[in-house]
Write a protein that holds these residues in place. Structure first.
Motif, PDB file in Angstrom:
ATOM      1  N   THR A 264       0.940  -1.236   0.032  1.00  0.00           N
ATOM      2  CA  THR A 264      -0.084  -0.491   0.081  1.00  0.00           C
ATOM      3  C   THR A 264       1.075   1.291  -0.296  1.00  0.00           C
ATOM      4  O   THR A 264       0.654   1.972  -0.744  1.00  0.00           O
ATOM      5  N   LEU A 265       2.223   1.750   0.894  1.00  0.00           N
ATOM      6  CA  LEU A 265       2.524   2.223   0.756  1.00  0.00           C
ATOM      7  C   LEU A 265       3.575   3.029  -0.149  1.00  0.00           C
ATOM      8  O   LEU A 265       3.736   4.314  -1.059  1.00  0.00           O
ATOM      9  N   GLY A 266       4.243   2.029  -0.586  1.00  0.00           N
ATOM     10  CA  GLY A 266       5.473   2.314  -1.753  1.00  0.00           C
ATOM     11  C   GLY A 266       6.333   2.977  -1.561  1.00  0.00           C
ATOM     12  O   GLY A 266       6.422   2.558  -0.303  1.00  0.00           O
ATOM     13  N   GLY A 267       6.870   3.227  -2.373  1.00  0.00           N
ATOM     14  CA  GLY A 267       8.065   4.318  -2.095  1.00  0.00           C
ATOM     15  C   GLY A 267       9.996   3.501  -2.545  1.00  0.00           C
ATOM     16  O   GLY A 267       9.892   2.488  -2.819  1.00  0.00           O
ATOM     17  N   ASP A 268      10.443   4.084  -2.858  1.00  0.00           N
ATOM     18  CA  ASP A 268      11.484   3.287  -3.137  1.00  0.00           C
ATOM     19  C   ASP A 268      12.270   2.244  -2.146  1.00  0.00           C
ATOM     20  O   ASP A 268      13.404   1.537  -2.588  1.00  0.00           O
ATOM     21  N   SER A 269      11.993   1.718  -1.118  1.00  0.00           N
ATOM     22  CA  SER A 269      12.614   0.547  -0.408  1.00  0.00           C
ATOM     23  C   SER A 269      11.088   0.746   0.752  1.00  0.00           C
ATOM     24  O   SER A 269       9.649   1.140  -0.127  1.00  0.00           O
ATOM     25  N   SER A 270      10.926  -0.521   2.000  1.00  0.00           N
ATOM     26  CA  SER A 270       9.901  -1.413   2.045  1.00  0.00           C
ATOM     27  C   SER A 270      10.216  -0.863   3.798  1.00  0.00           C
ATOM     28  O   SER A 270      11.237  -0.848   4.145  1.00  0.00           O
ATOM     29  N   PRO A 271       8.901  -0.247   4.635  1.00  0.00           N
ATOM     30  CA  PRO A 271       8.880  -0.415   5.640  1.00  0.00           C
ATOM     31  C   PRO A 271       9.014  -1.569   6.612  1.00  0.00           C
ATOM     32  O   PRO A 271       9.374  -2.751   5.838  1.00  0.00           O
ATOM     33  N   GLY A 272       9.956  -1.666   7.305  1.00  0.00           N
ATOM     34  CA  GLY A 272      10.136  -2.811   8.227  1.00  0.00           C
ATOM     35  C   GLY A 272       9.142  -2.936   9.424  1.00  0.00           C
ATOM     36  O   GLY A 272       8.531  -2.278   9.064  1.00  0.00           O
ATOM     37  N   TYR A 273       9.405  -4.471  10.409  1.00  0.00           N
ATOM     38  CA  TYR A 273       8.445  -3.657  11.479  1.00  0.00           C
ATOM     39  C   TYR A 273       9.047  -4.220  12.650  1.00  0.00           C
ATOM     40  O   TYR A 273      10.181  -4.739  13.117  1.00  0.00           O
ATOM     41  N   ALA A 274       8.749  -4.043  13.664  1.00  0.00           N
ATOM     42  CA  ALA A 274       8.851  -4.393  14.925  1.00  0.00           C
ATOM     43  C   ALA A 274       7.577  -5.249  15.609  1.00  0.00           C
ATOM     44  O   ALA A 274       6.676  -4.403  16.031  1.00  0.00           O
ATOM     45  N   LEU A 275       8.093  -6.127  16.598  1.00  0.00           N
ATOM     46  CA  LEU A 275       7.470  -6.504  17.930  1.00  0.00           C
ATOM     47  C   LEU A 275       7.453  -6.242  19.005  1.00  0.00           C
ATOM     48  O   LEU A 275       8.834  -6.188  19.680  1.00  0.00           O
ATOM     49  N   HIS A 276       5.874  -5.849  19.700  1.00  0.00           N
ATOM     50  CA  HIS A 276       6.060  -5.471  21.152  1.00  0.00           C
ATOM     51  C   HIS A 276       5.544  -6.109  21.976  1.00  0.00           C
ATOM     52  O   HIS A 276       4.362  -6.227  21.706  1.00  0.00           O
ATOM     53  N   ASP A 277       6.517  -7.215  22.584  1.00  0.00           N
ATOM     54  CA  ASP A 277       7.551  -7.458  22.887  1.00  0.00           C
ATOM     55  C   ASP A 277       8.185  -8.678  23.456  1.00  0.00           C
ATOM     56  O   ASP A 277       7.304  -9.454  22.926  1.00  0.00           O
ATOM     57  N   TYR A 278       9.152  -9.126  23.658  1.00  0.00           N
ATOM     58  CA  TYR A 278       9.418  -9.905  24.375  1.00  0.00           C
ATOM     59  C   TYR A 278       8.846 -11.441  24.227  1.00  0.00           C
ATOM     60  O   TYR A 278       8.122 -11.786  24.397  1.00  0.00           O
ATOM     61  N   ALA A 279       8.427 -10.403  26.124  1.00  0.00           N
ATOM     62  CA  ALA A 279       7.731 -11.493  26.713  1.00  0.00           C
ATOM     63  C   ALA A 279       6.088 -11.598  26.111  1.00  0.00           C
ATOM     64  O   ALA A 279       5.281 -12.685  26.302  1.00  0.00           O
ATOM     65  N   ALA A 280       5.382 -10.809  25.257  1.00  0.00           N
ATOM     66  CA  ALA A 280       4.654 -10.970  24.466  1.00  0.00           C
ATOM     67  C   ALA A 280       4.846 -12.207  23.980  1.00  0.00           C
ATOM     68  O   ALA A 280       4.038 -12.897  23.603  1.00  0.00           O
ATOM     69  N   LEU A 281       5.473 -11.935  22.540  1.00  0.00           N
ATOM     70  CA  LEU A 281       5.997 -12.715  21.748  1.00  0.00           C
ATOM     71  C   LEU A 281       6.319 -14.350  22.534  1.00  0.00           C
ATOM     72  O   LEU A 281       4.962 -15.235  21.749  1.00  0.00           O
ATOM     73  N   GLN A 282       6.793 -14.841  23.587  1.00  0.00           N
ATOM     74  CA  GLN A 282       7.024 -15.639  23.882  1.00  0.00           C
ATOM     75  C   GLN A 282       5.104 -16.169  24.468  1.00  0.00           C
ATOM     76  O   GLN A 282       5.050 -17.689  24.404  1.00  0.00           O
ATOM     77  N   GLU A 283       4.465 -15.195  24.805  1.00  0.00           N
ATOM     78  CA  GLU A 283       3.387 -15.727  25.307  1.00  0.00           C
ATOM     79  C   GLU A 283       1.983 -16.250  24.088  1.00  0.00           C
ATOM     80  O   GLU A 283       1.798 -17.212  24.125  1.00  0.00           O
TER      81      GLU A 283
END
Length: 292
Positions: A264-283
């Motif tokens: 959707t966003l387009g552009g010369d590069s791609s957006p990255g992503y980040a997960l918040h947070d490690y404890a929640a990811l483990q859960e």
């Protein structure tokens, strides 16, 4: 003549293919990060679990709290392990009150800490700073948001100048609402002149692309990497609702959204992503394992 024309067309096609491949290979991969507020993961018996989890989730950046009083030898060992596992570590620091200091004192101190690590581990050590300041959480913001934002900008400029001088990367973690608060000029200045990269707290499922549009355009135009942050904490904590988090819908839905966001966003590069947070990811991952 005909053979020459055919040969010329074939050569042009081959060169075009090589150039396209070169362009693909030289565009850096989008950052994929993980926030971690637990200093205990730096212990040897826990760090391996962290690296394994990040490898399984294809994550290459870690935004990690490392207290100033942390053991120096343990910190160095942790950072070396990260380097061996292909992970860039960002010292995760920040407090809303730091936005009230136009000198950026605490952020400059963080720059000094990271500069010391790089001196010990080598200038090419993948270590930086993720500044999570959030000045809008202060009482002063309610009284005069413009003045507080200006103070925050001055502090970030001071920290950025220190980071540039020390050869330290300084990224910022920001809300996705600055433009809707009438602060788009300050947001543009922040992204263009006071940081090396951006992570946006984009916590509204289904409206990620809409809420990220301004920040993405500014970052893309400035040539700065951007990550959209996904919340994984359970609803009910920290005023989090079902609409704010991917806790219930899972990681597949999250990655589908990121793919949609990228298209959707387009552009010369791609957006990255980040997960918040490690404890929640483990859960979330434990929940997947326990599912029938």
């Amino acid at each position: 003549m005909k053979h020459r024309l055919v040969w010329g067309l074939a050569l042009a096609a081959a060169l075009g293919g090589i150039l396209a491949l070169w362009k693909i290979q030289t565009v850096p991969a989008p950052p994929r990060g993980l926030f971690c507020w637990q200093a205990s993961v730096m212990q040897p018996d826990r760090s391996e679990v962290l690296w394994d989890c990040m490898a399984q989730q294809n994550l290459n950046e870690l935004y990690q709290v490392i207290p100033p009083q942390a053991d120096a030898a343990q910190t160095a060992a942790f950072l070396r392990q990260a380097q061996e596992n292909g992970i860039t570590v960002f010292l995760l620091v920040g407090d809303p009150a730091w936005g009230l200091d136009p000198q950026g004192t605490e952020l400059c101190a963080a720059v000094d800490r990271v500069a010391q690590w790089k001196q010990e581990l080598g200038e090419d050590a993948p270590v930086g700073i993720m500044a999570d300041v959030e000045p809008y959480l202060t009482d002063a913001w309610q009284e005069d948001s413009q003045a507080v934002m200006q103070s925050y900008l001055h502090g970030m400029h001071a920290a950025y100048a220190a980071a540039e001088l020390a050869g330290v990367r300084l990224d910022i973690c920001i809300s996705c609402y600055y433009d809707s608060w009438g602060l788009e000029p300050q947001l543009q200045e922040l992204i263009e002149t006071a940081c090396h990269g951006v992570a946006v707290m984009n916590y509204y499922r289904g409206k990620e692309a809409e809420h990220l549009k301004t920040e993405w355009d500014l970052a893309n135009n400035a040539g700065k990497p951007l990550r959209t942050i996904y919340e994984l904490q359970a609803p009910g904590s920290h005023d989090i609702t079902e609409q704010n988090t991917y806790y219930g819908v899972g990681l597949d839905a999250l990655r589908d959204n990121w793919a949609h966001l990228t298209r959707t966003l387009g552009g010369d590069s791609s957006p990255g992503y980040a997960l918040h947070d490690y404890a929640a990811l483990q859960e979330v991952l434990r929940g997947k394992e326990d599912a029938p």
